[in-house]
Design an enzyme around this catalytic site. Sequence first.
Site, PDB file in Angstrom:
ATOM      1  N   GLU A 134     -14.668 -13.309  16.021  1.00 42.65           N
ATOM      2  CA  GLU A 134     -15.190 -14.486  15.114  1.00 42.65           C
ATOM      3  C   GLU A 134     -16.784 -14.669  15.449  1.00 42.65           C
ATOM      4  O   GLU A 134     -17.463 -15.057  14.569  1.00 42.65           O
ATOM      5  CB  GLU A 134     -14.360 -15.853  15.244  1.00 42.65           C
ATOM      6  CG  GLU A 134     -14.884 -16.774  14.218  1.00 42.65           C
ATOM      7  CD  GLU A 134     -14.693 -18.435  14.392  1.00 42.65           C
ATOM      8  OE1 GLU A 134     -15.923 -18.829  13.970  1.00 42.65           O
ATOM      9  OE2 GLU A 134     -14.130 -18.581  15.388  1.00 42.65           O
ATOM     10  N   SER A 161     -13.777 -20.760  19.250  1.00 38.19           N
ATOM     11  CA  SER A 161     -12.702 -19.469  19.048  1.00 38.19           C
ATOM     12  C   SER A 161     -13.452 -18.164  19.315  1.00 38.19           C
ATOM     13  O   SER A 161     -14.266 -18.043  18.387  1.00 38.19           O
ATOM     14  CB  SER A 161     -11.958 -19.523  17.821  1.00 38.19           C
ATOM     15  OG  SER A 161     -11.572 -20.824  17.544  1.00 38.19           O
ATOM     16  N   ARG A 183     -13.506 -18.576   7.190  1.00 40.01           N
ATOM     17  CA  ARG A 183     -14.365 -18.248   8.150  1.00 40.01           C
ATOM     18  C   ARG A 183     -15.426 -17.061   7.607  1.00 40.01           C
ATOM     19  O   ARG A 183     -15.741 -16.081   8.684  1.00 40.01           O
ATOM     20  CB  ARG A 183     -13.775 -17.725   9.441  1.00 40.01           C
ATOM     21  CG  ARG A 183     -13.095 -18.754  10.398  1.00 40.01           C
ATOM     22  CD  ARG A 183     -14.167 -19.780  10.740  1.00 40.01           C
ATOM     23  NE  ARG A 183     -13.673 -20.792  11.673  1.00 40.01           N
ATOM     24  CZ  ARG A 183     -12.825 -21.712  11.361  1.00 40.01           C
ATOM     25  NH1 ARG A 183     -12.523 -22.050   9.995  1.00 40.01           N
ATOM     26  NH2 ARG A 183     -12.207 -22.607  12.257  1.00 40.01           N
TER      27      ARG A 183
HETATM   28  N1  EPU Z   1      -1.635 -21.983  20.343  1.00 42.69           N
HETATM   29  C1  EPU Z   1      -1.075 -21.374  21.344  1.00 42.69           C
HETATM   30  N2  EPU Z   1      -1.576 -21.671  22.488  1.00 42.69           N
HETATM   31  C2  EPU Z   1      -2.881 -22.100  22.632  1.00 42.69           C
HETATM   32  C3  EPU Z   1      -3.564 -22.732  21.823  1.00 42.69           C
HETATM   33  C4  EPU Z   1      -2.780 -22.849  20.393  1.00 42.69           C
HETATM   34  O1  EPU Z   1      -0.304 -20.851  21.182  1.00 42.69           O
HETATM   35  O2  EPU Z   1      -3.496 -22.034  23.877  1.00 42.69           O
HETATM   36  C5  EPU Z   1      -0.953 -22.132  18.938  1.00 42.69           C
HETATM   37  C6  EPU Z   1      -0.272 -23.236  18.691  1.00 42.69           C
HETATM   38  O3  EPU Z   1       0.902 -23.067  17.861  1.00 42.69           O
HETATM   39  C7  EPU Z   1      -1.056 -24.204  17.845  1.00 42.69           C
HETATM   40  C8  EPU Z   1      -1.753 -23.115  16.910  1.00 42.69           C
HETATM   41  O4  EPU Z   1      -1.977 -21.872  17.804  1.00 42.69           O
HETATM   42  O5  EPU Z   1      -0.207 -25.017  16.839  1.00 42.69           O
HETATM   43  C9  EPU Z   1      -3.097 -23.597  16.322  1.00 42.69           C
HETATM   44  O6  EPU Z   1      -3.939 -23.971  17.329  1.00 42.69           O
HETATM   45  P1  EPU Z   1      -5.061 -24.893  17.045  1.00 42.69           P
HETATM   46  O7  EPU Z   1      -4.744 -26.001  16.311  1.00 42.69           O
HETATM   47  O8  EPU Z   1      -5.922 -25.400  18.339  1.00 42.69           O
HETATM   48  O9  EPU Z   1      -6.054 -24.133  16.025  1.00 42.69           O
HETATM   49  P2  EPU Z   1      -6.560 -22.555  15.845  1.00 42.69           P
HETATM   50  O10 EPU Z   1      -5.963 -21.995  14.809  1.00 42.69           O
HETATM   51  O11 EPU Z   1      -6.282 -21.840  17.405  1.00 42.69           O
HETATM   52  C10 EPU Z   1      -8.684 -23.158  14.433  1.00 42.69           C
HETATM   53  C11 EPU Z   1      -9.972 -22.822  14.363  1.00 42.69           C
HETATM   54  C12 EPU Z   1     -10.728 -23.622  15.419  1.00 42.69           C
HETATM   55  C13 EPU Z   1     -10.563 -25.272  14.830  1.00 42.69           C
HETATM   56  C14 EPU Z   1      -8.846 -25.389  14.852  1.00 42.69           C
HETATM   57  C15 EPU Z   1      -8.580 -27.017  14.223  1.00 42.69           C
HETATM   58  C16 EPU Z   1     -10.090 -20.427  13.936  1.00 42.69           C
HETATM   59  C17 EPU Z   1     -10.509 -19.119  14.637  1.00 42.69           C
HETATM   60  N3  EPU Z   1     -10.154 -21.399  14.842  1.00 42.69           N
HETATM   61  O12 EPU Z   1      -8.024 -22.735  15.628  1.00 42.69           O
HETATM   62  O13 EPU Z   1     -12.050 -23.653  15.252  1.00 42.69           O
HETATM   63  O14 EPU Z   1     -11.073 -26.075  15.714  1.00 42.69           O
HETATM   64  O15 EPU Z   1      -8.143 -24.357  14.014  1.00 42.69           O
HETATM   65  O16 EPU Z   1      -8.630 -26.817  12.930  1.00 42.69           O
HETATM   66  O17 EPU Z   1      -9.914 -20.583  12.844  1.00 42.69           O
HETATM   67  C18 EPU Z   1     -13.656 -22.478  16.002  1.00 42.69           C
HETATM   68  O18 EPU Z   1     -14.155 -21.716  14.864  1.00 42.69           O
HETATM   69  O19 EPU Z   1     -14.706 -22.039  17.237  1.00 42.69           O
HETATM   70  C19 EPU Z   1     -12.962 -23.210  16.303  1.00 42.69           C
HETATM   71  C20 EPU Z   1     -12.780 -23.871  17.514  1.00 42.69           C
END
Ligand code: EPU
Length: 339
Positions: free
Chosen positions: A333, A237, A162
């Site tokens: 972010e 995010s 990022r």
């Molecule tokens: N989780 C929770 N609670 C929630 C949602 C998620 O505990 O309400 C935990 C779960 O364990 C889940 C993990 O967080 O497995 C990861 O969640 P997710 O797969 O949704 O990915 P993320 O790490 O929260 C990142 C990016 C997103 C991108 C997704 C998918 C960042 C800051 N965010 O989110 O990017 O879509 O991976 O690859 O790296 C953005 O940058 O605006 C964005 C949406």
Amino acid sequence: MQKKNKISLKNYNSFGVDVISSNFNIANSEQEIIDFIKKNNIDEPIILGGGTNILFKNNIDRNILKIQIKGIELINETEDYVIVSVGAGEVWNDFVNWTINNDYGGLENLTLIPGNVGSAPIQNIGAYGAELKDTFENCRAISVETGLLRIFNNTECKFSYRSSIFKEKLRNKYIISNVTFKLSKKNHQINFSYKPLEEIIKNNHIFNPTIKDISESVNKIRSSKLPDPKLIGNCGSFFKNPIIDKIDYKKLCEKEKNVPFYKTSENKIKIPAAWLIEKCGYKGIRDGNTGTHDKHALIIVNYGNASGYEIFEFSQKIKNDVLRKFNILLEEEVNIIDK
Ligand code: EPU
């Protein structure tokens, strides 16, 4: 160059925050950016792309320069790949759809990410196991100080999670006008190792997924858990996923069960910020006109009339609680603009 005095930015930021800009400028070409800089070189402008990763806390007196350069152009082609040059003002997902329709591979995992093409390199957008840097060739960018044009290749951009040189050493120093990508024409590198993506592909009994299958699956996952900014204001995010030392991760596991993680290097672990926030009791809660999304704790939403300041205050409450409970400092972010 189009110039507007006193306009509401409500339709120019996906949080839907209603602040007033008193110096709003729209650039439709590289030359217009250069002319603008040469004329206004004392005042550093706020550069606006799709407005999907920005939070305006107050009315803005400074110059805003919205980049609206359009165009998708195939500039080179071999049997194996194409080189495509794209105007910074193209909507990212429209461009991704264009690549899928032409069967050019490399961007399918990045389907439905909000924002414009020109903003994509700044934070090295990423999702579902892919990042912009995997297909990025170079970008054209104009110095805010001199108005001179420079081309940055992949290495020069210093991409990381990022982030890039445009978020670090050259933060606010360059305006990206155009981005060039290298995309495959055959033998596409299909990547569905990211768990939720793998599950949806398997559940749909797809055995040899095409880039179109991947794109459609990503589309389904994103639409099911990420709120559409057209319906409810948000910037995806709000915080980055923190990267902590392995030792601290072990300590955390002594206190909490099933801490989700991704290993980023031998001694570093990335923890989902969403998990930390949810553990602090914030998932799906409402606080006045703002709150966190009920399907994803990392997404702060505007229920209608939240001010930028209110959203900011709420985000800081979350940040403080995560710090208190886990001793982990979340980093925004989203770009916060004071005034
Ligand atoms: N989780 C929770 N609670 C929630 C949602 C998620 O505990 O309400 C935990 C779960 O364990 C889940 C993990 O967080 O497995 C990861 O969640 P997710 O797969 O949704 O990915 P993320 O790490 O929260 C990142 C990016 C997103 C991108 C997704 C998918 C960042 C800051 N965010 O989110 O990017 O879509 O991976 O690859 O790296 C953005 O940058 O605006 C964005 C949406």
